[in-house]
Design a protein around this motif. Structure first.
Motif, PDB file in Angstrom:
ATOM      1  N   UNK A 212     -31.169 -28.597  -7.363  1.00  0.00           N
ATOM      2  CA  UNK A 212     -31.620 -27.446  -6.865  1.00  0.00           C
ATOM      3  C   UNK A 212     -31.926 -27.875  -5.178  1.00  0.00           C
ATOM      4  N   UNK A 213     -31.311 -27.626  -4.476  1.00  0.00           N
ATOM      5  CA  UNK A 213     -31.511 -27.819  -3.005  1.00  0.00           C
ATOM      6  C   UNK A 213     -32.679 -27.817  -2.451  1.00  0.00           C
TER       7      UNK A 213
ATOM      8  N   UNK B 294     -29.803 -29.398   7.841  1.00  0.00           N
ATOM      9  CA  UNK B 294     -28.614 -29.915   8.697  1.00  0.00           C
ATOM     10  C   UNK B 294     -28.252 -31.391   7.947  1.00  0.00           C
TER      11      UNK B 294
ATOM     12  N   UNK C 267     -28.714 -32.167   4.964  1.00  0.00           N
ATOM     13  CA  UNK C 267     -28.166 -31.768   3.410  1.00  0.00           C
ATOM     14  C   UNK C 267     -26.381 -31.499   3.725  1.00  0.00           C
ATOM     15  N   UNK C 268     -26.446 -30.863   5.097  1.00  0.00           N
ATOM     16  CA  UNK C 268     -24.786 -30.455   5.219  1.00  0.00           C
ATOM     17  C   UNK C 268     -24.353 -31.736   5.623  1.00  0.00           C
TER      18      UNK C 268
ATOM     19  N   UNK D 171     -25.769 -17.642  13.963  1.00  0.00           N
ATOM     20  CA  UNK D 171     -25.315 -17.435  12.674  1.00  0.00           C
ATOM     21  C   UNK D 171     -25.045 -18.602  11.671  1.00  0.00           C
TER      22      UNK D 171
ATOM     23  N   UNK E 256     -26.408 -22.867   7.405  1.00  0.00           N
ATOM     24  CA  UNK E 256     -26.900 -24.054   7.277  1.00  0.00           C
ATOM     25  C   UNK E 256     -28.439 -24.080   6.363  1.00  0.00           C
TER      26      UNK E 256
ATOM     27  N   UNK F 289     -29.928 -21.652   4.895  1.00  0.00           N
ATOM     28  CA  UNK F 289     -29.881 -20.838   3.532  1.00  0.00           C
ATOM     29  C   UNK F 289     -28.903 -21.379   2.594  1.00  0.00           C
ATOM     30  N   UNK F 290     -27.655 -21.894   2.921  1.00  0.00           N
ATOM     31  CA  UNK F 290     -26.582 -22.238   2.118  1.00  0.00           C
ATOM     32  C   UNK F 290     -26.893 -23.764   1.826  1.00  0.00           C
ATOM     33  N   UNK F 291     -26.979 -24.472   2.756  1.00  0.00           N
ATOM     34  CA  UNK F 291     -27.344 -26.020   2.796  1.00  0.00           C
ATOM     35  C   UNK F 291     -28.722 -26.159   2.351  1.00  0.00           C
TER      36      UNK F 291
ATOM     37  N   UNK G 211     -28.700 -11.450   9.897  1.00  0.00           N
ATOM     38  CA  UNK G 211     -27.780 -12.573  10.416  1.00  0.00           C
ATOM     39  C   UNK G 211     -26.895 -13.230   9.052  1.00  0.00           C
ATOM     40  N   UNK G 212     -27.545 -13.196   7.874  1.00  0.00           N
ATOM     41  CA  UNK G 212     -27.080 -14.001   6.554  1.00  0.00           C
ATOM     42  C   UNK G 212     -25.868 -12.912   6.428  1.00  0.00           C
ATOM     43  N   UNK G 213     -26.140 -11.553   6.395  1.00  0.00           N
ATOM     44  CA  UNK G 213     -24.940 -10.588   5.962  1.00  0.00           C
ATOM     45  C   UNK G 213     -23.948 -10.844   7.158  1.00  0.00           C
TER      46      UNK G 213
ATOM     47  N   UNK H 166     -22.183 -14.144   6.404  1.00  0.00           N
ATOM     48  CA  UNK H 166     -21.214 -14.194   5.334  1.00  0.00           C
ATOM     49  C   UNK H 166     -19.842 -13.609   5.557  1.00  0.00           C
TER      50      UNK H 166
END
Lengths: 185, 860
Positions: free
Chosen positions: A50-51, A82, A84-85, A140, A145, A147-149, A171-173, A176
């Motif tokens: 779980x990140x 960052x 994590x990415x 964006x 970064x 949210x996802x990473x 922004x997330x929308x 994506x």
């Protein structure tokens, strides 16, 4: 604890936080996240991670050290994302480098990615797509970064970027949508 | 971020286009579906293409994808997995991996071909976790310092580098085995060989130290034996490790370095290590080559490090009487606690290792075989016995005078059957055999005494007939899955019993039982038959190894101090007693667990302390020579009986029995607090810390002593040091909070204790309530109080002292005094601190307070 410095600055630019260069902070973060990742994986044989938990643990660990120069939690969390990415991208590159010759398959977003090679390929394509999104709108890409990473919540992202949660949602929308388009071309 | 792509993909949108689209999309996203139609109309006007595009984009924005539903680590878990431990076939474009030749905790070694030079090499690849902990830059930098070392006894470094996530270094491939492998086959090496290996490594160190390079991790695993010579390897690795963040290394559960070879200054984190640290480690290795085990051992790394710092070196000749005395001298100097007392250079060490072979007259002593039980407990016991004897008699204990003649009677079979007969006979034979191995005894075996079986003769007659001075007589009585053996040592001519013992053991492996009892009895006999005034060994160690391990576990949990851990500790102590009903230390442990349980507020003093007293008394009856037992008694005298004189007496006795027992100055410090000698209390606290520097408990108590002495800044410094030692030990935050309250640093005081673990002691509530009251948040303070009262009404045990603290903080003196009076009735231990508790300062002159002072017996 509100954000102190201007939020338009971002990890891409070298920014001095209490005298330490940002590069050094990210390296420190990077190391810490890797350590924690290994520890999680060592405990957790199936390897799902779980990140968010990972990043929060890194935060607790580093925030506790007097050496840490975080202005606030939001800043830290963004940097963690960052890092994590970075970790994932490094790994992906290493794997792809090992395999020679075969042409990359385009990933479809809704599939389960089974093998490590598939995952590596997919991540690199995602990286590329993300770079293109960043070229269009840096913020964006930052949201992706985080949210996802980074697994951050909308509130945490809002704190990190100095915007409202609502802005983060929008922004997330948009991000994506752009990523999907970038991956499809 | 990622590397620039080799081609330029089409931009998603032209930037100007996006600048127009983005705000429009935002606007639409903020509206409900129904309102969007009008919105699109409004913003796109008569540009149908724009409207179409906008509608499409907004719809896409609201779609989700499986890809983004979970976070990256969940979508790409295999990328986060440990990097493939098998390195790629070609490392760094130069080293072709052939096969794995070894695997250790930190690295895997591969045989490889160096393509550039066409030769075989050994490539050591660090395990990925270690690699990521160290960091490539640091690792490569440290290891490069080793690259320039060229010496016949140093394994050279050819190359180092990184390949992807992997860090590796390259050495020549050398046929041979490590010293560790060798010691596994042959635990004790001949002196000549051990000395030679030590000399060669000392040579290597002379060379390295001259170049200002300290190895830092000398151990048998790092010494290669090849072609009759020793080679030291892995320079640089330990340096890289030690400069890394120690906390995260230990948190990750990776064992860095081996405590068995670590000098005291390295363990205490002293950064100014020099070559003498290497000499200490080499001394430990030398010791191990001779003794078969390292000089200091224990069940946890902390315990081993403590022994390095505090304990005397166990004499080598105890286990190997054939060694010359000069060897002991060399080892003693190499293993001196202070670097200043060791050999100043590796060269001196080397010189000392020459000419060690000259034999010296051997002295009788405990043969290695006698006490060779299995496992770590065995080593501990060997050590314990050697320690005590070394301390008491200042040398290897022996038996003075001519050999003593002893006969072992066939043991009587009490109430048993034929099987038991075999057992009792066998037991007598075992005892005789074991005794016979000792020097100083002339043993007549049971065979000769068997003719006297049946009790027709008195022991004196048997003694005369056999011509022996002493007789060992005994019986074996089987019970419910147990067997009880009684033994006595009799002086034949006088028919008087010198010593008697009882052994109660579970009936299990018959031979094991015989073995154990025989050895124990032989030990007893040695003590009682050794000449000279009184006993040479002041302390007999008859411990069942399993029971001892359970006891150690009990102590471990005891150290945590929270209610659950204390209960667990209690179970372990009880289990230890079940295995060995005569195990005095376990009774002392049980006593302490109960005492602490009450001190922390989990149970009433009037219930727990009397029980603790019982256990302590049982321990005393079993063995009055144990410092721990007197420590327990002293604790009870101080914290419950409030009998200052008795407490002082017991503590002094404990100290005499064991000068390094850290509980003594710790408890004494509390006693001094009760007697209002606060600076003296602080001094005692420092002594306790000196004896046991890593103990979280002692370090935390030090904060309290400084607090009572009103040395607040020092108390805070101590709190920081304690936190650095062990941040998980919560008690130190409570103490720190107390200090901060009285320094008027309210916010910090509350911050310290806001995230308390659920099992925090009840003490916490009082401190928190006091902090809230003093910081102006009366309502919250009252809430704490109410909560305590509610819990008390529900039947939970709630101490009164914390309530008094909160009430005093709220300025309600009379109510506070009522609580204190109740606390006195309940004999809550904290009553002996009321004179020095800042919260009660305003009550000092109140008649009720003065009366309490008198009742508790505090000085005026």
């Amino acid at each position: 604890m509100g954000p102190e410095a201007s939020r338009t600055e971002w990890p891409g630019e070298p920014r001095d936080v209490r005298g330490e260069s940002l590069d050094r902070l990210v390296t420190q973060l990077h190391d810490e996240l890797r350590r924690i990742a290994h520890r999680h994986l060592a405990r957790n044989a199936l390897g799902t991670l779980d990140t968010t938990a990972l990043v929060h643990e890194a935060y607790l660990k580093l925030a506790g050290q007097s050496r840490a120069a975080w202005t606030d939690r939001g800043h830290f969390l963004a940097l963690a994302a960052v890092a994590m990415r970075h970790i994932l991208a490094d790994r992906a590159k290493a794997r792809v480098a090992k395999k020679r010759g075969s042409s990359p398959q385009r990933i479809t977003l809704d599939e389960e990615l089974i093998g490590p090679e598939d995952q590596a390929e997919a991540l690199l394509q995602l990286e590329e797509a993300l770079d293109r999104v960043a070229g269009l709108s840096p913020r964006l890409a930052q949201v992706v970064e985080c949210r996802f990473f980074g697994g951050l919540s909308n509130e945490e992202i809002a704190e990190a970027l100095g915007v409202t949660s609502r802005t983060v949602e929008r922004d997330w929308a948009k991000a994506r949508m752009l990523l999907r388009r970038a991956l499809a071309t | 971020m990622s590397d620039p792509s080799p081609y330029r993909p089409q931009a998603l949108f032209p930037p100007e286009r996006w600048a127009v689209l983005a705000p429009l999309i935002d606007g639409a996203l903020d509206l409900s579906l129904g309102d969007r139609g009008d919105y699109f109309d409004r913003v796109t006007g008569d540009d149908p293409e724009l409207r179409r595009e906008l509608e499409t984009l907004v719809k896409e924005c609201e779609q989700n994808s499986a890809l983004f539903e979970r976070c990256a680590a969940e979508r790409f878990p295999l990328l986060l997995r440990e990097a493939d431990p098998t390195p790629p076939e070609l490392l760094g474009d130069r080293f072709a991996i052939e096969r794995e030749i070894g695997r250790g905790g930190m690295a895997t070694v591969f045989l490889a071909e160096d393509r550039k030079h066409g030769r075989q090499v050994a490539v050591k690849v660090l395990r990925p976790e270690i690699a990521s902990l160290l960091g490539a830059e640091r690792f490569l930098r440290e290891i490069r310092t080793a690259a320039n070392l060229q010496h016949p006894h140093i394994l050279p470094l050819h190359d180092s580098g990184e390949a992807g996530d992997l860090l590796f270094y390259v050495m020549p491939y050398v046929e041979g085995e490590s010293l560790r492998d060798r010691l596994s086959r042959e635990p004790q090496l001949p002196l000549a060989e051990a000395a030679r290996i030590a000399r060669e490594i000392a040579d290597a160190l002379t060379y390295a130290h001259a170049r200002n390079i300290v190895h830092r991790d000398i151990k048998p695993e790092n010494i290669l034996l090849s072609d009759g010579h020793a080679l030291l390897m892995d320079f640089g690795i330990a340096r890289a490790m030690s400069s890394a963040d120690m906390t995260s290394l230990t948190l990750s559960g990776l064992a860095i370095g081996t405590p068995a070879y670590m000098p005291p200054e390295q363990a205490s984190g002293d950064q100014t290590l020099d070559g003498r640290a290497d000499l200490y480690a080499l001394g430990c290795v030398f010791y191990e080559m001779l003794a078969g085990h390292p000089p200091f051992w224990g069940s946890t790394p902390q315990e081993i490090l403590r022994r390095h710092a505090l304990d005397a070196v166990p004499p080598l000749r105890t286990g190997r009487p054939d060694l010359p005395v000069s060897v002991e001298r060399v080892v003693a100097r190499a293993l001196a606690k202070s670097p200043a007392d060791r050999f100043a250079t590796a060269g001196e060490f080397r010189a000392a290792c020459e000419h060690l072979d000259a034999p010296a007259p051997s002295r009788p002593g405990i043969r290695h075989g006698l006490l060779a039980l299995t496992g770590a407990a065995a080593l501990l016991i060997v050590w314990l016995v050697a320690q005590k004897s070394a301390r008491q008699s200042g040398g290897t204990p022996g038996i003075a005078g001519p050999p003593r003649s002893v006969a072992v009677m066939p043991f009587r079979n009490v109430g048993g059957n034929q099987e038991n007969e075999a057992f009792s006979d066998g037991l007598s034979e075992e005892i005789a055999t074991t005794l016979g191995r000792l020097e100083g005894f002339d043993v007549r075996g049971p065979r000769s005494a068997f003719s006297f079986k049946g009790g027709r003769f008195t022991l004196r007659e048997v003694g005369e007939k056999l011509g022996v001075e002493y007789l060992v007589d005994g019986s074996a009585q089987p019970g419910e899955g147990r067997v009880r053996v009684r033994v006595q040592l009799v002086r034949a001519r006088l028919d008087s019993t010198i010593w008697a013992g009882v052994y109660d053991r579970p009936a299990g492996d018959v031979f094991a039982i015989q073995d154990e009892i025989a050895r124990a009895i032989a030990g007893e006999l040695r003590i009682h038959l050794s000449g000279g005034p009184g006993r040479e060994l002041a302390h007999r160690v008859t411990v069942n190894p399993e029971a001892y391990e359970l006891y150690l576990k009990g102590r471990y949990f005891f150290a945590a101090r929270d209610s659950a851990s204390l209960r667990t500790a209690q179970h372990y102590f009880e289990a230890a007693i079940a295995k060995d009903s005569a195990f005095a230390l376990a009774y002392a442990g049980l006593s302490d667990a109960l005492s602490q349980h009450s001190v922390f507020g989990y149970s009433p003093a009037r219930i727990s302390f009397p029980k603790a007293q019982e256990y302590a008394n049982t321990a005393l009856a079993l063995d009055s020579t144990l410092a721990e037992v007197h420590g327990s008694l002293g604790f009870i005298a101080l914290f419950y009986e409030w009998d200052w004189a008795k407490a002082a007496q017991e503590l002094n006795l404990a100290e005499q029995l064991s000068p390094n027992y850290s509980a003594v100055p710790l408890f004494r410090a509390w006693l001094l607090v009760a007697r209002d000698s606060l600076d003296a209390a602080v001094a005692e606290g420092r002594r306790a810390i000196a004896l046991d520097p890593f103990s979280p408990v002692i370090n935390t108590r030090m904060i309290s002593f400084l607090f009572y002495a009103r040395r607040y800044q020092e108390a805070l410094d101590q709190a920081q040091r304690t936190a650095d030692l062990d941040v998980t030990f919560f008690q130190q935050r409570i103490e720190r909070s107390r200090v901060l309250v009285w320094m008027d640093r309210c916010r910090e005081a509350l911050a310290q204790i806001t995230n308390a673990p659920p099992q925090s002691a009840p003490v916490l509530t009082g401190v928190r309530g006091l902090a809230l009251a003093r910081c102006g948040n009366r309502a919250a303070a009252v809430q704490e109080l109410e909560r305590m009262r509610a819990e008390a009404r529900e039947g939970k045990y709630v101490t009164h002292y914390p309530r008094a603290l909160i009430l005093a903080g709220l300025g309600e003196g009379e109510a506070a005094l009522t609580e204190l009076e109740q606390a006195y009735q309940d004999r809550e231990w904290a009553m002996f601190t009321i004179k020095n508790e800042p919260a009660f300062r305003t009550l000092r002159s109140h008649p009720r307070f003065i009366r309490l002072i008198r009742q508790v017996g505090l000085p005026n």
